[in-house]
Scaffold this active site. Structure first.
Site, mmCIF file in Angstrom:
data_model
loop_
_atom_site.group_PDB
_atom_site.id
_atom_site.type_symbol
_atom_site.label_atom_id
_atom_site.label_comp_id
_atom_site.label_asym_id
_atom_site.label_seq_id
_atom_site.Cartn_x
_atom_site.Cartn_y
_atom_site.Cartn_z
ATOM 1 N N LEU A 175 7.870 19.838 6.879
ATOM 2 C CA LEU A 175 8.883 19.688 6.107
ATOM 3 C C LEU A 175 8.605 19.536 4.571
ATOM 4 C CD1 LEU A 175 10.054 16.658 8.416
ATOM 5 C CD2 LEU A 175 10.849 19.080 8.322
ATOM 6 N N CYS A 180 -4.558 7.977 8.953
ATOM 7 C CA CYS A 180 -5.167 7.643 10.137
ATOM 8 C C CYS A 180 -4.675 8.627 11.315
ATOM 9 C CB CYS A 180 -4.223 6.314 10.625
ATOM 10 S SG CYS A 180 -4.676 4.798 9.638
ATOM 11 N N ARG A 220 -0.012 15.177 12.347
ATOM 12 C CA ARG A 220 0.852 14.817 11.210
ATOM 13 C C ARG A 220 1.389 16.125 10.524
ATOM 14 N NH1 ARG A 220 -1.509 9.039 9.176
ATOM 15 N NH2 ARG A 220 0.551 8.914 8.046
ATOM 16 N N PRO A 221 2.170 16.694 10.709
ATOM 17 C CA PRO A 221 2.298 18.044 9.962
ATOM 18 C C PRO A 221 2.854 17.872 8.774
ATOM 19 C CG PRO A 221 3.832 17.748 11.668
ATOM 20 C CD PRO A 221 2.927 16.882 11.952
ATOM 21 N N ILE A 222 2.763 18.870 7.938
ATOM 22 C CA ILE A 222 3.543 18.663 6.429
ATOM 23 C C ILE A 222 4.495 19.851 6.540
ATOM 24 C CG2 ILE A 222 1.606 17.438 5.416
ATOM 25 C CD1 ILE A 222 0.864 20.054 4.096
ATOM 26 N N ARG A 267 -8.650 -0.228 4.171
ATOM 27 C CA ARG A 267 -7.963 0.904 3.308
ATOM 28 C C ARG A 267 -6.724 0.351 2.909
ATOM 29 N NH1 ARG A 267 -6.545 5.322 6.618
ATOM 30 N NH2 ARG A 267 -4.870 5.285 5.156
ATOM 31 N N ASP A 283 4.385 0.796 11.852
ATOM 32 C CA ASP A 283 3.294 0.176 11.654
ATOM 33 C C ASP A 283 2.847 -1.304 11.963
ATOM 34 O OD1 ASP A 283 2.821 2.576 10.004
ATOM 35 O OD2 ASP A 283 3.362 1.687 8.046
ATOM 36 N N ARG A 314 -3.821 10.265 3.374
ATOM 37 C CA ARG A 314 -2.707 10.713 3.560
ATOM 38 C C ARG A 314 -1.985 11.202 2.145
ATOM 39 N NH1 ARG A 314 -1.565 13.970 7.078
ATOM 40 N NH2 ARG A 314 0.619 14.291 7.518
ATOM 41 N N LYS A 365 0.961 -1.396 -0.075
ATOM 42 C CA LYS A 365 0.061 -0.076 -0.002
ATOM 43 C C LYS A 365 1.011 1.211 -0.032
ATOM 44 C CE LYS A 365 -1.678 1.764 3.916
ATOM 45 N NZ LYS A 365 -1.545 3.117 4.134
ATOM 46 N N ASN A 366 1.623 1.410 0.795
ATOM 47 C CA ASN A 366 2.638 2.529 1.096
ATOM 48 C C ASN A 366 3.745 2.908 0.002
ATOM 49 O OD1 ASN A 366 1.031 3.006 3.401
ATOM 50 N ND2 ASN A 366 2.789 2.218 4.752
HETATM 51 C C1 EPZ Z 1 4.278 7.116 5.962
HETATM 52 O O1 EPZ Z 1 3.622 7.945 6.722
HETATM 53 C C2 EPZ Z 1 3.176 5.700 5.880
HETATM 54 N N1 EPZ Z 1 2.099 6.257 5.229
HETATM 55 C C3 EPZ Z 1 2.736 5.557 7.399
HETATM 56 O O2 EPZ Z 1 1.916 4.277 7.320
HETATM 57 C C4 EPZ Z 1 4.096 5.178 8.148
HETATM 58 O O3 EPZ Z 1 3.644 4.898 9.398
HETATM 59 C C5 EPZ Z 1 5.035 6.316 8.305
HETATM 60 O O4 EPZ Z 1 5.485 6.846 6.741
HETATM 61 C C6 EPZ Z 1 6.344 5.843 8.872
HETATM 62 O O5 EPZ Z 1 6.861 4.723 8.423
HETATM 63 C C7 EPZ Z 1 2.149 6.393 3.939
HETATM 64 O O6 EPZ Z 1 3.178 5.906 3.257
HETATM 65 C C8 EPZ Z 1 0.883 6.783 3.040
HETATM 66 P P1 EPZ Z 1 6.287 10.508 7.872
HETATM 67 P P2 EPZ Z 1 4.210 9.528 6.682
HETATM 68 O O7 EPZ Z 1 6.385 11.617 7.116
HETATM 69 O O8 EPZ Z 1 4.899 9.690 5.242
HETATM 70 C C9 EPZ Z 1 6.675 13.508 11.357
HETATM 71 C C10 EPZ Z 1 0.314 2.988 7.963
HETATM 72 O O9 EPZ Z 1 -0.255 2.512 8.782
HETATM 73 N N2 EPZ Z 1 6.651 14.587 10.370
HETATM 74 O O10 EPZ Z 1 7.580 9.504 7.785
HETATM 75 O O11 EPZ Z 1 2.973 10.421 6.821
HETATM 76 C C11 EPZ Z 1 5.595 12.913 11.613
HETATM 77 O O12 EPZ Z 1 4.631 13.585 12.344
HETATM 78 C C12 EPZ Z 1 0.377 4.351 7.937
HETATM 79 O O13 EPZ Z 1 0.155 2.327 6.779
HETATM 80 C C13 EPZ Z 1 6.864 16.054 10.532
HETATM 81 O O14 EPZ Z 1 7.252 16.250 11.690
HETATM 82 O O15 EPZ Z 1 5.288 9.507 7.721
HETATM 83 C C14 EPZ Z 1 5.852 11.588 12.252
HETATM 84 O O16 EPZ Z 1 6.101 11.813 13.394
HETATM 85 C C15 EPZ Z 1 0.177 5.165 9.036
HETATM 86 N N3 EPZ Z 1 6.614 17.155 9.650
HETATM 87 C C16 EPZ Z 1 7.152 11.516 11.836
HETATM 88 O O17 EPZ Z 1 7.573 12.478 11.087
HETATM 89 C C17 EPZ Z 1 6.494 16.463 8.386
HETATM 90 O O18 EPZ Z 1 6.398 17.592 7.509
HETATM 91 C C18 EPZ Z 1 7.281 10.280 10.310
HETATM 92 O O19 EPZ Z 1 6.294 10.660 9.365
HETATM 93 C C19 EPZ Z 1 6.369 15.178 7.939
HETATM 94 C C20 EPZ Z 1 6.531 14.343 9.137
#
Ligand code: EPZ
Length: 418
Positions: free
Chosen positions: A125, A116, A121-123, A396, A304, A92, A22-23
């Site tokens: 970055l 989820c 989950r800020p954006i 999902r 996950d 997401r 999925k991811n």
């Molecule tokens: C991906 O989410 C996956 N989702 C998530 O899977 C997975 O848990 C995660 O990566 C970590 O492996 C998808 O691929 C669609 P991150 P993503 O950006 O990309 C912080 C599942 O169950 N952060 O690596 O959203 C954030 O808050 C899902 O399949 C910032 O602070 O994860 C988190 O604490 C859930 N600012 C950490 O980084 C930002 O701009 C990791 O998030 C971006 C992220």
């Protein structure tokens, strides 16, 4: 309301085939619109998330055909338009259209993504990176408008090795002018998969799988094909099922190297398994050793799998500790497992398990995707009937879940109930 009903306590035998990740596929699909050519994605799972991405591609004017496992996207007629909130908040990964549309059209109008509810989950970055690459960003409530008259390469250090930010930068930088360097990039296998597709499309990217990725922007990308990697989280979920209720329970079509940390913990716990180059056979045992788990970015123990792993920890003989370090609120499964008879002391990010606990079926609710996966495992193990509500979260992310589990002997079905 649809619920999943499980009559637990059955021994499961047979083979589960793991679907495409999925991811990964949720990044591969938006990447396809970087070209006006045709992109074919093999091993694509049928999931609510892929269906919602298909709706966004069609909204943008792309043509999409989805046969069993083969997704064909023709980006010839893709035009830029606003991606409305009711589409972007379905998942997401809708935010990957930020990088893709910025790359192709130098503009994107999109609402904040869904996903989820497992903490903030800020954006930030993603946005900081786009700004460094020349984009101006206007925010109006949940709507983001990004415009880059000149999209150029930049040196970007990610404060957190974010999967989403790494992918979004890769998408935009592939068609930016000049060189982009991502430092502290995410190293997940899904990153390598998306880079393989982009390079097949004519991008010039090196370093995927390490924490430094270099992208030399090109003027144009062309059509290409890619195979989605097997879903390591789905595989890990079924491995836990095999460990708890399996007999000659084979999880097939996985990449063991993507699951090193889980395999190592299972070895420490005394799980009975036999590993082959792309499969694993598990048998339940009477006793497990306790272990401590801390979730980390790849190659650490995946967040996950933290929730599904909780069920295995309830069966260990003694005390196990669990710490979640990626998300603030990924503990929606804990109270439900306690309802089923587990002995867990927990806060939002930490838990202490005392086992083994005898689990009993009851009515529970899935707060999010992987919490739902944990409840499925618990329901299969528990004595009696478990009914899980809010199953849309689970559907999902797990292709043909009910069919796959039924095929190995589980008594599981979807029922309509209030
Ligand atoms: C991906 O989410 C996956 N989702 C998530 O899977 C997975 O848990 C995660 O990566 C970590 O492996 C998808 O691929 C669609 P991150 P993503 O950006 O990309 C912080 C599942 O169950 N952060 O690596 O959203 C954030 O808050 C899902 O399949 C910032 O602070 O994860 C988190 O604490 C859930 N600012 C950490 O980084 C930002 O701009 C990791 O998030 C971006 C992220």
């Amino acid at each position: 309301m649809k619920k999943i009903m499980i009559n637990g306590g059955k021994t499961l035998s047979g083979t589960i085939n793991i679907s495409g990740a999925k991811n990964s596929v949720v990044a591969l699909i938006p990447a396809a619109i970087l070209t006006d050519g045709v992109v074919k994605i093999y091993n694509t799972p049928h999931l609510t998330d892929t269906e919602n991405l298909r709706r966004i591609i069609e909204l943008l004017g792309g043509q999409i055909e989805f046969g069993r496992g083969e997704l064909k996207i023709d980006g010839k007629n893709v035009k830029n338009c606003v991606i409305p909130a009711d589409l972007s908040n379905q998942l997401r990964a809708s935010y990957y259209f930020m990088g893709a549309l910025l790359g192709r059209f130098r503009r994107v109008d999109i609402y904040f993504p869904g996903g989820c509810k497992i903490g903030a989950r800020p954006i930030d970055l993603h946005l900081k990176a786009f700004k460094k690459m020349g984009a101006t960003i206007v925010r109006d409530g949940d709507k983001y408008t990004l415009v880059a008259e000149r999209l150029h390469g930049a040196k970007i250090y990610l404060d957190v090795a974010s999967v989403g930010a790494t992918v979004n930068i890769l998408l935009a930088a592939s068609l930016a002018s000049g060189e982009t360097i991502i430092e502290n990039a995410a190293k997940e296998p899904e990153i390598i998969n998306i880079v393989s597709l982009l390079n097949n499309m004519g991008a010039r990217i090196s370093g995927a799988g390490t924490d430094k990725i270099v992208i030399i922007g090109v003027d144009k990308l062309h059509g290409a094909t890619i195979e989605t990697i097997p879903d390591r989280i789905e595989a890990g979920t079924y491995m836990m099922i095999g460990a708890l209720v399996g007999h000659d329970f084979k999880v097939d079509n996985l990449i063991p190297e993507h699951l090193d940390t889980l395999i190592s913990k299972m070895r420490d716990m005394g799980v009975d398994f036999k590993l082959d180059h792309d499969s694993i056979v598990l048998n339940r045992v009477d006793q497990f050793e306790p272990v401590d788990i801390k979730t980390l970015v790849y190659p650490g123990f995946p967040t996950d799998l933290g929730q599904p792993m909780a069920v295995l920890l309830t069966q260990a003989n003694g005390s196990s500790k669990f710490v979640e370090t990626i998300y603030e609120r990924r503990g929606g499964h804990f109270p439900e497992l306690v309802k089923m008879g587990a002995d867990i002391e927990f806060t939002n990010t930490k838990a202490k398990f005392k086992g083994p606990s005898k689990l009993k079926g009851c009515d529970v609710s899935a707060s999010d995707l992987r919490a739902g996966a944990a409840l499925i495992i618990a329901g299969l193990l528990a004595e009696g009937t478990t009914k899980i509500s809010n199953i849309e979260h689970i559907l999902r992310g797990y292709e043909d879940l009910v069919e796959k589990l039924s095929s190995v002997g589980a008594d599981i079905k979807i029922v309509e109930e209030n």
